[in-house]
Structures are given as C-alpha cells and as structure tokens.
Design an enzyme around this catalytic site. Structure first.
Site, PDB file in Angstrom:
ATOM      1  N   ASP A  31       0.861  -1.185   0.000  1.00 36.95           N
ATOM      2  CA  ASP A  31       0.000   0.000   0.000  1.00 36.95           C
ATOM      3  C   ASP A  31       0.906   1.247   0.000  1.00 36.95           C
ATOM      4  O   ASP A  31       1.855   1.325   0.776  1.00 36.95           O
ATOM      5  CB  ASP A  31      -0.895  -0.020   1.248  1.00 36.95           C
ATOM      6  N   ILE A  32       0.608   2.197  -0.888  1.00 36.58           N
ATOM      7  CA  ILE A  32       1.485   3.380  -0.984  1.00 36.58           C
ATOM      8  C   ILE A  32       1.259   4.363   0.161  1.00 36.58           C
ATOM      9  O   ILE A  32       2.087   5.242   0.366  1.00 36.58           O
ATOM     10  CB  ILE A  32       1.356   4.156  -2.323  1.00 36.58           C
ATOM     11  N   ASN A  87     -12.632  -3.818   3.252  1.00 39.45           N
ATOM     12  CA  ASN A  87     -13.696  -2.815   3.331  1.00 39.45           C
ATOM     13  C   ASN A  87     -14.665  -2.937   2.166  1.00 39.45           C
ATOM     14  O   ASN A  87     -14.244  -3.120   1.019  1.00 39.45           O
ATOM     15  CB  ASN A  87     -13.074  -1.406   3.323  1.00 39.45           C
ATOM     16  N   GLN A  94     -14.219   2.078   2.037  1.00 43.46           N
ATOM     17  CA  GLN A  94     -13.667   1.566   0.769  1.00 43.46           C
ATOM     18  C   GLN A  94     -13.497   2.714  -0.210  1.00 43.46           C
ATOM     19  O   GLN A  94     -14.479   3.385  -0.558  1.00 43.46           O
ATOM     20  CB  GLN A  94     -14.577   0.485   0.163  1.00 43.46           C
ATOM     21  N   HIS A 100     -10.141  -6.009  -2.443  1.00 47.08           N
ATOM     22  CA  HIS A 100      -8.777  -6.136  -1.911  1.00 47.08           C
ATOM     23  C   HIS A 100      -8.817  -6.433  -0.430  1.00 47.08           C
ATOM     24  O   HIS A 100      -9.720  -5.986   0.284  1.00 47.08           O
ATOM     25  CB  HIS A 100      -7.948  -4.869  -2.172  1.00 47.08           C
ATOM     26  N   PHE A 101      -7.835  -7.190   0.007  1.00 50.08           N
ATOM     27  CA  PHE A 101      -7.616  -7.449   1.429  1.00 50.08           C
ATOM     28  C   PHE A 101      -6.371  -6.674   1.843  1.00 50.08           C
ATOM     29  O   PHE A 101      -5.368  -6.692   1.139  1.00 50.08           O
ATOM     30  CB  PHE A 101      -7.383  -8.945   1.690  1.00 50.08           C
ATOM     31  N   HIS A 102      -6.447  -6.027   2.988  1.00 49.70           N
ATOM     32  CA  HIS A 102      -5.277  -5.375   3.582  1.00 49.70           C
ATOM     33  C   HIS A 102      -4.635  -6.345   4.571  1.00 49.70           C
ATOM     34  O   HIS A 102      -5.346  -6.969   5.372  1.00 49.70           O
ATOM     35  CB  HIS A 102      -5.691  -4.153   4.411  1.00 49.70           C
TER      36      HIS A 102
END
Ligand code: AMP
Ligand code: ZN
Length: 134
Positions: A31-32, A87, A94, A100-102
C-alpha cells in the site's frame, strides 16, 4: 479488466506497484499510504467491486493467498501480529472499488491505529523485495 479501475491497471502492469507476490489469479503489493511498515494489499486479477460480487472460486483462492502472503510478510518483517481488513462500500471506508484485502503488520504493544502514513518510495521498494524474497 475494468477501464477506470486503478487496481485493474496495476494488475495489467499499466501502473507500477511494489509487488510482493504474483500468480495467474492473484497480485499482492505494498500500500502506498501504509497504516504500518509492510502494509500489503492482496487482490484478485479479475475485477470485482467488493466481496459480494466476487465469484466463489475467485474468493476461495484469494483467501488462501491472503494467508500465504501474510505468512511471508510476517517472516520477512518480524512483526508480532497483523490485522487483515477488507472494506466494502464507501461508508466502510472503501476508496478503491476493486476487491482487496489489507494485511497490516503490527509491532510490539504500540497502539493499533488505522491511519495512513506517507511512505518513502525507497523504503517501500526495499520492503517489497524483502517480502518477495521469502
Ligand atoms: P480501501 O480504503 O480499503 O479502499 O483501501 C484502498 C487502499 O489502496 C488505500 O489504503 C490506498 O492507500 C491504497 N492505494 C490506492 N492507490 C494505490 C496504488 N496505486 N498503489 C498502492 N496502493 C494504493
Ligand atoms: Zn478492477
């Protein structure tokens, strides 16, 4: 691939990312704007907007990869634990409408915050290489 989707563009290689894992169906990258050091996103390459419109097979494969990537990240980073977040919908926070999964690594007994932080691109590059090498 959905035209206006940033994560589809990442999956297609049209937008660069700090990759930590890739196979035919799955991509994982940093993640940036990470919540913590080594915050990873895991996505299916096939577009779906959230968990509810994701086909069974895609989701089943993806969840196993989320676990595997979390194990790689834990081994590489030496974190003590990690949160897995996913989310659905703007009211849930979201912002990108591609499933996507974090994976958010956690270190020691510090506060568990969910704040985005500005990342140093060189540090992200080094972290991605470290996780990918496991
Ligand atoms: P969510 O709030 O669950 O939709 O999370 C979307 C996440 O995607 C946020 O944490 C963003 O920092 C992250 N993000 C957005 N664009 C990019 C990108 N180009 N590369 C990596 N992460 C991104
Ligand atoms: Zn997409």
């Amino acid at each position: 691939m959905k035209n206006d989707c940033v994560f589809c563009a990442i999956a297609a290689g049209e937008i660069p990312s700090f990759k930590v894992y890739e196979d035919d169906d799955t991509l994982a990258y940093l993640d940036i704007n990470p919540f913590s050091k080594g915050h990873v996103l895991v996505i299916p390459k096939a577009h779906s907007s959230c968990i509810l419109d994701t086909p069974d097979e895609t989701l089943s494969k993806l969840v196993l990869k989320v676990r595997d990537v979390a194990a790689k990240a834990k081994a590489a980073l030496g974190c003590d634990g990690f949160n897995i977040l996913q989310n659905n919908g703007e009211s849930a926070g979201q912002t990108v409408k591609h499933l996507h999964f974090h994976i958010v690594p956690r270190y020691g007994a510090g506060p568990v915050d969910f704040e985005s932080h500005k990342a140093d691109m060189e540090e992200l590059k080094a972290l991605a290489e470290k996780i990918a090498a496991v």
